[in-house]
Design a protein around this motif. Structure first.
Motif, PDB file in Angstrom:
ATOM      1  N   THR A 215       0.847  -1.197   0.000  1.00 49.24           N
ATOM      2  CA  THR A 215       0.000   0.000   0.000  1.00 49.24           C
ATOM      3  C   THR A 215       0.883   1.248   0.000  1.00 49.24           C
ATOM      4  O   THR A 215       0.651   2.199  -0.751  1.00 49.24           O
ATOM      5  N   GLU A 216       1.922   1.183   0.847  1.00 47.31           N
ATOM      6  CA  GLU A 216       2.828   2.335   0.916  1.00 47.31           C
ATOM      7  C   GLU A 216       3.592   2.494  -0.402  1.00 47.31           C
ATOM      8  O   GLU A 216       3.764   3.609  -0.906  1.00 47.31           O
ATOM      9  N   HIS A 219       1.430   4.034  -2.942  1.00 48.67           N
ATOM     10  CA  HIS A 219       1.257   5.455  -2.660  1.00 48.67           C
ATOM     11  C   HIS A 219       2.406   6.268  -3.285  1.00 48.67           C
ATOM     12  O   HIS A 219       2.202   7.312  -3.896  1.00 48.67           O
ATOM     13  N   HIS A 220       3.630   5.728  -3.170  1.00 52.30           N
ATOM     14  CA  HIS A 220       4.788   6.393  -3.771  1.00 52.30           C
ATOM     15  C   HIS A 220       4.711   6.384  -5.304  1.00 52.30           C
ATOM     16  O   HIS A 220       5.139   7.317  -5.960  1.00 52.30           O
ATOM     17  N   LEU A 221       4.215   5.268  -5.854  1.00 49.66           N
ATOM     18  CA  LEU A 221       4.297   5.079  -7.304  1.00 49.66           C
ATOM     19  C   LEU A 221       3.141   5.705  -8.078  1.00 49.66           C
ATOM     20  O   LEU A 221       3.258   5.959  -9.275  1.00 49.66           O
ATOM     21  N   LYS A 222       2.030   5.924  -7.389  1.00 48.94           N
ATOM     22  CA  LYS A 222       0.818   6.383  -8.082  1.00 48.94           C
ATOM     23  C   LYS A 222       1.051   7.629  -8.956  1.00 48.94           C
ATOM     24  O   LYS A 222       0.649   7.643 -10.116  1.00 48.94           O
ATOM     25  N   GLY A 233      -7.900   5.404  -3.650  1.00 51.72           N
ATOM     26  CA  GLY A 233      -6.975   4.530  -2.940  1.00 51.72           C
ATOM     27  C   GLY A 233      -7.572   3.136  -2.782  1.00 51.72           C
ATOM     28  O   GLY A 233      -8.487   2.758  -3.511  1.00 51.72           O
ATOM     29  N   GLY A 234      -7.035   2.361  -1.835  1.00 56.07           N
ATOM     30  CA  GLY A 234      -7.583   1.035  -1.546  1.00 56.07           C
ATOM     31  C   GLY A 234      -6.909  -0.044  -2.351  1.00 56.07           C
ATOM     32  O   GLY A 234      -6.055   0.228  -3.189  1.00 56.07           O
ATOM     33  N   ALA A 240      -3.594  -2.005  -9.196  1.00 55.94           N
ATOM     34  CA  ALA A 240      -3.423  -1.375 -10.515  1.00 55.94           C
ATOM     35  C   ALA A 240      -2.012  -0.778 -10.641  1.00 55.94           C
ATOM     36  O   ALA A 240      -1.363  -0.918 -11.682  1.00 55.94           O
ATOM     37  N   VAL A 241      -1.552  -0.146  -9.586  1.00 55.40           N
ATOM     38  CA  VAL A 241      -0.230   0.489  -9.640  1.00 55.40           C
ATOM     39  C   VAL A 241       0.873  -0.566  -9.751  1.00 55.40           C
ATOM     40  O   VAL A 241       1.784  -0.460 -10.577  1.00 55.40           O
TER      41      VAL A 241
END
Ligand code: 5MY
Ligand code: ATP
Length: 475
Positions: A215-216, A219-222, A233-234, A240-241
């Motif tokens: 998840t983290e 968050h960095h890659l999005k 999110g979620g 997907a990322v």
């Protein structure tokens, strides 16, 4: 003790306990300089030749003020992983190797001010040996990485067995490569690191490192993969990322037109080992489906993985076949120690050294020359089995079509990229006996614990069912 080491200036304080005072012998500055220059020469004259101009970066030996080195060591000490702190940094010679920062794009002359993502992969050995020197039949079925996993977990180096198998990554088959990369993302060990703008955001230092957090990471890659849309999110977003990351890395790994002369190492029609490792969960699932030899896409010849694999395959005899040849060289050196220089055991790693590596014959004529060539090829192969690949990605701006550099598309964005290799110092001649022992240990441990346990505990019917629990999701 060697009389040459009896100069007090070459010794320094190391530490002390209640009863002992420990001093350590330091290499002379000249030796350190020569060692570093050898690394540069080897990268330039051998690895650059095999892997191509754009992938191998040789760097240069530089001299630094001793006070600067001392202060730098103090400054970074607290950031070093505990497991590495038994190794002292060289603060005495003043020499260092200066390399480009490979976490940045190597295709651009100017410093990048755009965000940069860098994925570092240490793929390890991508083939199973087929040569006759191998005594343990198991080595023809299970790759070294997968066997070694069990010893590493038993000795506490890592917490759990990885599903990653190098043969999947080197397969050239997209589905298998996706599986390999996802496995690395699940259990990075020292085979995967991700940096954002030069800072480590994913990957672990040792078995004590906290578990990977997708998840983290997502968050960095999005912002890289979904720059302008408001993907919520979620778990859906995380998947997907990660899927985008895996696809882009696979594309980059399969790309490349940089020449390199690894093709010169192609081994005629000689048969090669199995293309799937029996221990890989992907391989097991293929077998269950009755596909013993998978549809084999093979790696494109221009890509870095292909070239790295060709260099790895300079290990033509396996350590078991190689060891007696090493002993032959050793016996010769015991008799004629002054010949060590002529044999280029410790360099120079020049054009002549490179040319000898191209002799792929395996017909032993009993000479020291034959043994030496195989020993040097083995050392080069070992280097290629332990190097890392750095993939730097930077989002393209709208106008980048005018820029003459490679670009990889993802579904919502495009990246300029570069692919480089690091850790290109030739493995030492002295490590061969250690390699020989380690190989025996890995294979014995695997056959005693894993195979024996499988045979004793698992009835055939259950084994089948266990295999069926693997679900291969498309990424
Ligand atoms: O023998 P291996 O396959 O365990 O490889 C060693 C690596 O362990 P790994 O399996 O990648 O976790 C090992 O990696 P770590 O330091 O454990 O991260 C080193 O790269 C070692 O090389 P060197 O002796 O420092 O030049 C590597 O030793 P070499 O065998 O390449 O000399
Ligand atoms: N030129 C570079 N640019 C960016 N990062 C680098 C560079 N060289 C090394 N690194 C980083 O430092 C780490 C250690 O470097 P390297 O693998 O060369 O050390 P090593 O002591 O030879 O390691 P090993 O244990 O694999 O033998 C790499 O995994 C990489 O993350």
């Amino acid at each position: 003790m060697d009389e040459g080491k009896m100069d007090e200036n070459e010794w320094r304080y190391h530490g002390e306990g209640n009863k002992s005072l420990v001093v350590a012998h330091a290499q002379t500055s000249e030796e350190v300089f020569q060692h570093l220059q050898n690394i540069v020469d080897f990268s330039k004259n051998v690895m650059k030749e095999f892997l191509g101009e754009n992938s191998a970066h040789c760097g240069e030996v530089v001299q630094l003020p001793l006070e600067f080195v001392k202060q730098l060591c103090l400054k970074i000490q607290s950031e070093r992983p505990e497991s590495r702190c038994d190794k002292d940094l060289d603060t005495l010679s003043g020499y260092a190797l200066c390399l480009p920062n490979l976490a940045r794009l190597q295709t651009y002359r100017f410093a990048e001010h755009r965000p940069i993502l860098c994925v570092e992969i240490k793929p390890k050995c991508g083939f199973i040996p087929l040569c006759g020197g191998v005594t343990h039949e198991l080595k023809h079925r299970v790759c070294r990485y997968c066997m070694h996993q069990h010893l590493k977990v038993a000795t506490g180096k890592w917490k759990q067995i990885s599903k990653y198998c190098p043969l999947d990554l080197y397969s050239g088959n997209k589905q298998r490569m996706h599986f390999a990369l996802k496995s690395l993302l699940q259990e990075a060990q020292n085979n995967l690191k991700i940096f954002k703008n030069g800072e480590l955001i994913y990957g672990c230092a040792d078995a004590r490192s906290p578990a990977a957090d997708w998840t983290e990471l997502a968050h960095h890659l999005k912002p890289f993969f979904f720059p302008s849309n408001g993907l919520a999110g979620g778990p859906h977003c995380t998947r997907a990322v990660i899927r985008e990351l895996v696809r882009v890395i696979t594309r980059v790994l399969l790309s490349g037109s940089d020449k390199g002369r690894a093709g010169a190492l192609r081994r005629g029609p000689a048969p090669r080992g199995p293309r799937v490792c029996e221990a890989s969960p992907f391989g097991r699932s293929l077998r269950r489906q009755g596909k013993n030899s998978p549809e084999c896409s093979g790696l494109p010849k221009g890509c870095l993985l292909y070239k790295t694999l060709q260099v790895q395959m300079l290990d033509l005899l396996d350590i078991e076949g190689l060891y007696p040849l090493y002993r032959r060289v050793e016996r010769y050196l015991e008799e004629f120690p002054e010949e060590r220089k002529t044999l280029q055991i410790d360099g120079p790693y020049d054009e002549a050294f490179y040319q000898k590596l191209l002799d792929l014959s395996t017909e032993d004529d009993g000479t020291v020359a034959f043994a030496l060539t195989k020993v040097q090829q083995y050392r080069v192969a070992m280097t290629a089995k332990d190097c890392s690949i750095m993939i730097a990605l930077s989002p393209c701006l709208q106008d980048t079509s005018s820029e003459q550099r490679p670009v990889v598309p993802s579904s919502r964005s495009r990246f300029a990229f570069s692919v480089s290799v690091l850790d290109l110092d030739l493995k030492p001649y002295e490590s061969i006996p250690y390699q020989y022992k380690l190989d025996g240990k890995i294979v014995n441990f695997y056959s005693k614990t894993v195979l024996a346990k499988d045979a004793a505990v698992t009835p055939a019917r259950y084994k089948e069912r266990e295999d069926c629990t693997l679900v291969l999701r498309k990424v």
